[in-house]
Enzyme design. Sequence first.
Site, PDB file in Angstrom:
ATOM      1  N   LYS A 171      41.236 -29.042  12.308  1.00 60.18           N
ATOM      2  CA  LYS A 171      40.776 -27.833  11.623  1.00 60.18           C
ATOM      3  C   LYS A 171      40.899 -26.619  12.531  1.00 60.18           C
ATOM      4  O   LYS A 171      41.260 -25.524  12.078  1.00 60.18           O
ATOM      5  CB  LYS A 171      39.318 -28.005  11.163  1.00 60.18           C
ATOM      6  CG  LYS A 171      38.720 -26.763  10.491  1.00 60.18           C
ATOM      7  CD  LYS A 171      39.480 -26.325   9.242  1.00 60.18           C
ATOM      8  CE  LYS A 171      38.973 -25.017   8.660  1.00 60.18           C
ATOM      9  NZ  LYS A 171      37.637 -25.106   8.086  1.00 60.18           N
ATOM     10  N   LYS A 239      34.270 -17.202  14.724  1.00 54.05           N
ATOM     11  CA  LYS A 239      33.604 -18.383  15.291  1.00 54.05           C
ATOM     12  C   LYS A 239      34.594 -19.523  15.458  1.00 54.05           C
ATOM     13  O   LYS A 239      34.620 -20.211  16.486  1.00 54.05           O
ATOM     14  CB  LYS A 239      32.436 -18.776  14.384  1.00 54.05           C
ATOM     15  CG  LYS A 239      31.681 -20.029  14.791  1.00 54.05           C
ATOM     16  CD  LYS A 239      32.190 -21.293  14.087  1.00 54.05           C
ATOM     17  CE  LYS A 239      31.970 -21.245  12.578  1.00 54.05           C
ATOM     18  NZ  LYS A 239      32.397 -22.528  11.926  1.00 54.05           N
TER      19      LYS A 239
END
Length: 294
Positions: A171, A239
Site C-alpha cells: 500500500k 501521512k
Amino acid sequence: MATIGFVGLGVMGRPMVANLAAAGHTVNGFSRGEASRSAARDAGLSVVDSVAEAVAHADLVITMLPDSPDVEEVALGDDGILTHIPDGADYIDASTIRPEVARKIASAFVSAGHGALDAPVSGGEAGAREGALSIMVGGDPETLERWRSVLDAVGASVVHVGPSGAGQVVKAANQLVVALHLQALAEAVVFLEAQSVDVETALSVIRKGLGGSTVLERKSDSVLAGDFRPGFRAELHAKDLAIVEASARTGGVGLPATGLVSQLMRSVIARGSGASDHSALVELARVLNGRVDA
C-alpha cells in the site's frame, strides 16, 4: 453469511459497511466520532455505541481508521478489540498504517488464538462506493481464504502479497505511485493552461494514451471543475508518504521523487487545504507558477 464488527465509519468505512450489508452479512458498526455515527445511521446502517458492542458477537472484526496510533489503540487498548473479541473470531485491518505496527498487532492477535490480516485498500471513496477497491493482503493465506468472500463484497481485486505487514508495504508503494501521478496531473494542467490549450480536450487525449492512468480517469473532471471535496484527504496522503519515507530509510533506499512530492503534499496542508482532496496539488502548482493568488 458472517456477523461482522466494523470500527471506523468515515468516508471509506460507511460505503464498505453498506456493501457488506448488501451482500447479506450482519454488520454492527461503530465510530469514535458522533458525527460519523450519525451519518452512518442516516445511511440506514446498523450502528452501536462502543467497540465492545461491535465486537461482542462477531465472527470477524474489521477496522478502517486514519493512522497507526488509532489502530493500535482500538485494536490493543485496554477496552479494545482484543479484549472483547470472541473465541474463534478473526481480525482484519483495512487501514493504512506503518508496516511494523501491522506486524505488532497481528502478532498480538495470533498469539491470542485469532487470525489476523493487514488488508489496506486503494480506490478512494468512489472505489469504496462501487465495491471496486483494490485490496492488498498481508498475513496467513488460510485466514485470507476463510474471509475472501467478505473482502470480495468490497473489492474488485483481493491479492495476497506476503506475510503480516506486506499489505502495508505494498500500500505504501501504491501511495507513492498515486502521489506522483497526481503531481504529474497538476503540472500537466498548469503547463496546458500556460499554452492556451483547451485543457479538457488535451486531458481526454492523454487519458487514452500511454500517459493515461486511473488517477487521470478519476481526478481530471473534478480538478477541471475546481471540485476538491475529499475523496481522499491530502493530510492522509501526507501521512502515507511519511510511511513510505520512513520505510525507505529503514530499507536503505533513496526515493528522491517521493521526497519531493511528500514536501509538496505537506505544502498543500500548510496552505490550509489538508482536508481537501489530494488532487489539490493542482492548486499548489498554480500558486507556485503565479497563476492564482497564494
